[in-house]
Scaffold this motif. Structure first.
Motif, PDB file in Angstrom:
ATOM      1  N   PRO A  36       0.806  -1.228   0.000  1.00  0.00           N
ATOM      2  CA  PRO A  36       0.000   0.000   0.000  1.00  0.00           C
ATOM      3  C   PRO A  36       0.838   1.276   0.000  1.00  0.00           C
ATOM      4  N   VAL A  37       1.961   1.260   0.699  1.00  0.00           N
ATOM      5  CA  VAL A  37       2.808   2.455   0.731  1.00  0.00           C
ATOM      6  C   VAL A  37       3.411   2.709  -0.648  1.00  0.00           C
ATOM      7  N   LEU A  38       3.860   1.662  -1.332  1.00  0.00           N
ATOM      8  CA  LEU A  38       4.402   1.843  -2.686  1.00  0.00           C
ATOM      9  C   LEU A  38       3.317   2.318  -3.657  1.00  0.00           C
ATOM     10  N   LEU A  39       2.118   1.779  -3.544  1.00  0.00           N
ATOM     11  CA  LEU A  39       1.019   2.259  -4.383  1.00  0.00           C
ATOM     12  C   LEU A  39       0.718   3.723  -4.101  1.00  0.00           C
ATOM     13  N   TYR A  40       0.724   4.088  -2.825  1.00  0.00           N
ATOM     14  CA  TYR A  40       0.477   5.478  -2.444  1.00  0.00           C
ATOM     15  C   TYR A  40       1.544   6.399  -3.041  1.00  0.00           C
ATOM     16  N   ILE A  41       2.786   6.013  -2.925  1.00  0.00           N
ATOM     17  CA  ILE A  41       3.879   6.827  -3.469  1.00  0.00           C
ATOM     18  C   ILE A  41       3.779   6.909  -4.991  1.00  0.00           C
ATOM     19  N   LEU A  42       3.517   5.790  -5.644  1.00  0.00           N
ATOM     20  CA  LEU A  42       3.405   5.778  -7.096  1.00  0.00           C
ATOM     21  C   LEU A  42       2.300   6.719  -7.568  1.00  0.00           C
ATOM     22  N   PHE A  43       1.129   6.596  -6.989  1.00  0.00           N
ATOM     23  CA  PHE A  43       0.011   7.392  -7.470  1.00  0.00           C
ATOM     24  C   PHE A  43       0.098   8.856  -7.050  1.00  0.00           C
ATOM     25  N   THR A  44       0.601   9.155  -5.861  1.00  0.00           N
ATOM     26  CA  THR A  44       0.652  10.556  -5.450  1.00  0.00           C
ATOM     27  C   THR A  44       1.826  11.298  -6.064  1.00  0.00           C
ATOM     28  N   GLU A  45       2.958  10.638  -6.220  1.00  0.00           N
ATOM     29  CA  GLU A  45       4.148  11.326  -6.726  1.00  0.00           C
ATOM     30  C   GLU A  45       4.296  11.256  -8.242  1.00  0.00           C
ATOM     31  N   VAL A  46       3.913  10.151  -8.852  1.00  0.00           N
ATOM     32  CA  VAL A  46       4.108   9.995 -10.292  1.00  0.00           C
ATOM     33  C   VAL A  46       2.881  10.474 -11.071  1.00  0.00           C
ATOM     34  N   THR A  47       1.716   9.975 -10.720  1.00  0.00           N
ATOM     35  CA  THR A  47       0.521  10.338 -11.485  1.00  0.00           C
ATOM     36  C   THR A  47      -0.274  11.475 -10.851  1.00  0.00           C
ATOM     37  N   HIS A  48       0.144  11.907  -9.657  1.00  0.00           N
ATOM     38  CA  HIS A  48      -0.520  13.001  -8.930  1.00  0.00           C
ATOM     39  C   HIS A  48      -2.006  12.722  -8.730  1.00  0.00           C
ATOM     40  N   THR A  49      -2.305  11.466  -8.408  1.00  0.00           N
ATOM     41  CA  THR A  49      -3.671  11.059  -8.103  1.00  0.00           C
ATOM     42  C   THR A  49      -3.765  10.867  -6.598  1.00  0.00           C
ATOM     43  N   PRO A  50      -4.519  11.708  -5.901  1.00  0.00           N
ATOM     44  CA  PRO A  50      -4.583  11.565  -4.441  1.00  0.00           C
ATOM     45  C   PRO A  50      -5.457  10.390  -4.028  1.00  0.00           C
ATOM     46  N   PHE A  51      -5.063   9.759  -2.937  1.00  0.00           N
ATOM     47  CA  PHE A  51      -5.860   8.699  -2.346  1.00  0.00           C
ATOM     48  C   PHE A  51      -6.727   9.306  -1.245  1.00  0.00           C
TER      49      PHE A  51
END
Length: 179
Positions: A144-159
Motif C-alpha cells: 500500500p505504501v508503494l502504491l500510495y507513493i506511485l500514485f501521489t508522486e508519479v501520477t498526482h492522483t490523491p488517495f
C-alpha cells in the motif's frame, strides 16, 4: 481434496469483480467531464484491475469443469457432508466478506492506506500459512505504501485520506478553542 474448490473460487472471484466493475466503479469513482489528453481518467486503473480479475475468475470457472466432471464420476456426497468437510474454508469466506464490508465502510474514516494495510494483513492471515510471518507483515505494509507513493508522486492522483488522519480534521488547536 475438494475438486469443486477451484470452481467455487472462480465463481466468487467472477461475481466479486463483476460487482466492482459494473456497480462500484460507476457509483464511487467520479470521472470529470474534461480530462487532459495525456492523463488517464480516474476510473482507468480500477477498471483494468477489475477486468483482469473478472477474466481470471471466468478462466478459473472454465478450467474447473474437467475436474468437476472427474470428481462427479468418482464420488457422490450430500450437502451436509460437503459443509462439514469445508467448515474452515466456509468460516474464512464468511469472515472475509464481513471484513471486506468493514474495509469498504471503514476506509472513509481511516483512509485508503491504513485500511489497505489492515485488509492485506487480514488476507495474509486468512491464507493460513504462518511460516513466513515477516514477509506477511512486510508486504502488507510495503504494497500500500508503494502504491500510495506511485500514485501521489508519479501520477498526482490523491488517495482518500480519511476523516481521522486528514489535515482538515479537528486538530489540537481547534480542540483548545472549542474548550
Amino acid at each position: 481434496m475438494n475438486q469443486n474448490r477451484d470452481f467455487y473460487a472462480g465463481l466468487v472471484a467472477t461475481a466479486f469483480f463483476a460487482i466492482v466493475l459494473f456497480v462500484l466503479i460507476p457509483i464511487y469513482v467520479k470521472v470529470p467531464s474534461f480530462i487532459p489528453g495525456f492523463a488517464p481518467p480516474p476510473d482507468m486503473w480500477p477498471r483494468v484491475v477489475a477486468i483482469i480479475g473478472l477474466v481470471m475468475g471466468v478462466l478459473a470457472v472454465v478450467l474447473a469443469f474437467p475436474k468437476m466432471r472427474e470428481a462427479s464420476r468418482n464420488q457422490v456426497t450430500g450437502l451436509g457432508a460437503h459443509i462439514t468437510q469445508n467448515k474452515v474454508m466456509i468460516g474464512r469466506f464468511v469472515s472475509l466478506m464481513v471484513l471486506f464490508v468493514g474495509f469498504v465502510y471503514g476506509m472513509p474514516l481511516i483512509g485508503f492506506v491504513p485500511a489497505t494495510v489492515l485488509l492485506l494483513a487480514i488476507l495474509f492471515v486468512m491464507t493460513g500459512n504462518f511460516e513466513r510471518k515477516f514477509w506477511m507483515i512486510a508486504l502488507s505494509i510495503i504494497f500500500p505504501v508503494l502504491l500510495y507513493i506511485l500514485f501521489t508522486e508519479v501520477t498526482h492522483t490523491p488517495f482518500p485520506e480519511g476523516l481521522l488522519l486528514s489535515q482538515s480534521a479537528v486538530g489540537t488547536s481547534d480542540l483548545v478553542t472549542l474548550i
